[in-house]
Design a protein around this motif. Structure first.
Motif, PDB file in Angstrom:
ATOM      1  N   LYS A 156      -3.759  90.927  70.318  1.00  0.00           N
ATOM      2  CA  LYS A 156      -3.295  90.163  71.476  1.00  0.00           C
ATOM      3  C   LYS A 156      -3.140  91.076  72.696  1.00  0.00           C
ATOM      4  O   LYS A 156      -3.471  90.685  73.805  1.00  0.00           O
ATOM      5  N   THR A 157      -2.665  92.282  72.477  1.00  0.00           N
ATOM      6  CA  THR A 157      -2.422  93.202  73.584  1.00  0.00           C
ATOM      7  C   THR A 157      -3.587  94.157  73.821  1.00  0.00           C
ATOM      8  O   THR A 157      -3.749  94.684  74.913  1.00  0.00           O
ATOM      9  N   GLU A 158      -4.398  94.403  72.789  1.00  0.00           N
ATOM     10  CA  GLU A 158      -5.562  95.283  72.913  1.00  0.00           C
ATOM     11  C   GLU A 158      -6.784  94.531  72.378  1.00  0.00           C
ATOM     12  O   GLU A 158      -7.023  94.489  71.171  1.00  0.00           O
ATOM     13  N   LYS A 159      -7.514  93.914  73.296  1.00  0.00           N
ATOM     14  CA  LYS A 159      -8.641  93.056  72.905  1.00  0.00           C
ATOM     15  C   LYS A 159      -9.669  93.794  72.058  1.00  0.00           C
ATOM     16  O   LYS A 159      -9.879  94.988  72.213  1.00  0.00           O
ATOM     17  N   ILE A 160     -10.299  93.033  71.180  1.00  0.00           N
ATOM     18  CA  ILE A 160     -11.381  93.560  70.357  1.00  0.00           C
ATOM     19  C   ILE A 160     -12.599  93.756  71.250  1.00  0.00           C
ATOM     20  O   ILE A 160     -12.944  92.874  72.034  1.00  0.00           O
ATOM     21  N   THR A 161     -13.250  94.885  71.115  1.00  0.00           N
ATOM     22  CA  THR A 161     -14.457  95.127  71.881  1.00  0.00           C
ATOM     23  C   THR A 161     -15.661  94.581  71.121  1.00  0.00           C
ATOM     24  O   THR A 161     -15.596  94.346  69.910  1.00  0.00           O
ATOM     25  N   SER A 162     -16.728  94.409  71.834  1.00  0.00           N
ATOM     26  CA  SER A 162     -17.966  93.950  71.222  1.00  0.00           C
ATOM     27  C   SER A 162     -18.423  94.931  70.147  1.00  0.00           C
ATOM     28  O   SER A 162     -18.882  94.527  69.078  1.00  0.00           O
ATOM     29  N   GLU A 163     -18.276  96.219  70.409  1.00  0.00           N
ATOM     30  CA  GLU A 163     -18.677  97.250  69.450  1.00  0.00           C
ATOM     31  C   GLU A 163     -17.837  97.172  68.179  1.00  0.00           C
ATOM     32  O   GLU A 163     -18.355  97.301  67.074  1.00  0.00           O
ATOM     33  N   GLN A 164     -16.520  96.969  68.336  1.00  0.00           N
ATOM     34  CA  GLN A 164     -15.642  96.850  67.165  1.00  0.00           C
ATOM     35  C   GLN A 164     -16.034  95.630  66.332  1.00  0.00           C
ATOM     36  O   GLN A 164     -16.114  95.707  65.107  1.00  0.00           O
ATOM     37  N   LEU A 165     -16.282  94.519  67.012  1.00  0.00           N
ATOM     38  CA  LEU A 165     -16.646  93.294  66.309  1.00  0.00           C
ATOM     39  C   LEU A 165     -17.980  93.448  65.590  1.00  0.00           C
ATOM     40  O   LEU A 165     -18.134  92.994  64.455  1.00  0.00           O
ATOM     41  N   GLU A 166     -18.934  94.118  66.234  1.00  0.00           N
ATOM     42  CA  GLU A 166     -20.233  94.355  65.595  1.00  0.00           C
ATOM     43  C   GLU A 166     -20.072  95.223  64.347  1.00  0.00           C
ATOM     44  O   GLU A 166     -20.725  94.992  63.333  1.00  0.00           O
ATOM     45  N   GLY A 167     -19.180  96.216  64.421  1.00  0.00           N
ATOM     46  CA  GLY A 167     -18.898  97.056  63.251  1.00  0.00           C
ATOM     47  C   GLY A 167     -18.313  96.246  62.107  1.00  0.00           C
ATOM     48  O   GLY A 167     -18.693  96.425  60.944  1.00  0.00           O
ATOM     49  N   MET A 168     -17.385  95.337  62.438  1.00  0.00           N
ATOM     50  CA  MET A 168     -16.801  94.473  61.414  1.00  0.00           C
ATOM     51  C   MET A 168     -17.867  93.561  60.819  1.00  0.00           C
ATOM     52  O   MET A 168     -17.917  93.348  59.606  1.00  0.00           O
ATOM     53  N   GLN A 169     -18.736  93.021  61.677  1.00  0.00           N
ATOM     54  CA  GLN A 169     -19.800  92.131  61.225  1.00  0.00           C
ATOM     55  C   GLN A 169     -20.762  92.849  60.286  1.00  0.00           C
ATOM     56  O   GLN A 169     -21.211  92.285  59.295  1.00  0.00           O
ATOM     57  N   ASN A 170     -21.062  94.109  60.580  1.00  0.00           N
ATOM     58  CA  ASN A 170     -21.953  94.878  59.706  1.00  0.00           C
ATOM     59  C   ASN A 170     -21.375  95.000  58.302  1.00  0.00           C
ATOM     60  O   ASN A 170     -22.114  94.945  57.321  1.00  0.00           O
ATOM     61  N   LEU A 171     -20.053  95.162  58.197  1.00  0.00           N
ATOM     62  CA  LEU A 171     -19.409  95.274  56.890  1.00  0.00           C
ATOM     63  C   LEU A 171     -19.216  93.910  56.227  1.00  0.00           C
ATOM     64  O   LEU A 171     -19.342  93.786  55.014  1.00  0.00           O
ATOM     65  N   ALA A 172     -18.925  92.892  57.030  1.00  0.00           N
ATOM     66  CA  ALA A 172     -18.646  91.553  56.486  1.00  0.00           C
ATOM     67  C   ALA A 172     -19.916  90.775  56.164  1.00  0.00           C
ATOM     68  O   ALA A 172     -19.896  89.871  55.332  1.00  0.00           O
TER      69      ALA A 172
END
Length: 116
Positions: A32-48
């Motif tokens: 909520k206070t530190e938004k997820i970046t596109s790079e972070q989300l892409e990293g999560m997507q690669n693992l998920a």
């Protein structure tokens, strides 16, 4: 690397973190206070394996925006998560190259096993 994406205002997130007894060894990111970046989300997507696996259908905005009636694509899931933090299924734990998504009993048990 050990990281957790969570909401500091979410009782379920706080309960799981406390139940697992994790501490300073994790990097905490309050989405909520530190938004997820596109790079972070892409990293999560690669693992998920998909953005859909990271997407929460219980978010209030899911009903408000009428998304249940729409056919969402992977790009849609990604964009909604980046636009609105509540669309991320949480908490999300990253431990080395493994990802644990959400608060289901099965997921929390798998996480406990990984940490022990």
């Amino acid at each position: 690397m050990k990281k957790v994406y969570y909401l500091s205002t979410c009782d379920t997130c706080k309960r799981i973190i406390k139940e697992l007894g994790i501490g300073e060894e994790f990097d905490y990111q309050d989405i909520k206070t530190e938004k997820i970046t596109s790079e972070q989300l892409e990293g999560m997507q690669n693992l998920a394996g998909s953005y859909e696996a990271l997407f929460s259908r219980v978010a209030r905005k899911y009903k408000e925006l009428g998304l249940k009636e729409k056919q969402l694509t992977e790009d849609d899931y990604k964009n909604y998560i980046l636009e609105e933090y509540t669309f991320l299924k949480r908490p999300v734990f990253l431990i080395d190259q493994e990802i644990f998504i959400g608060n289901s009993k099965k997921n929390v048990e798998a996480l406990k096993n990984k940490l022990s």
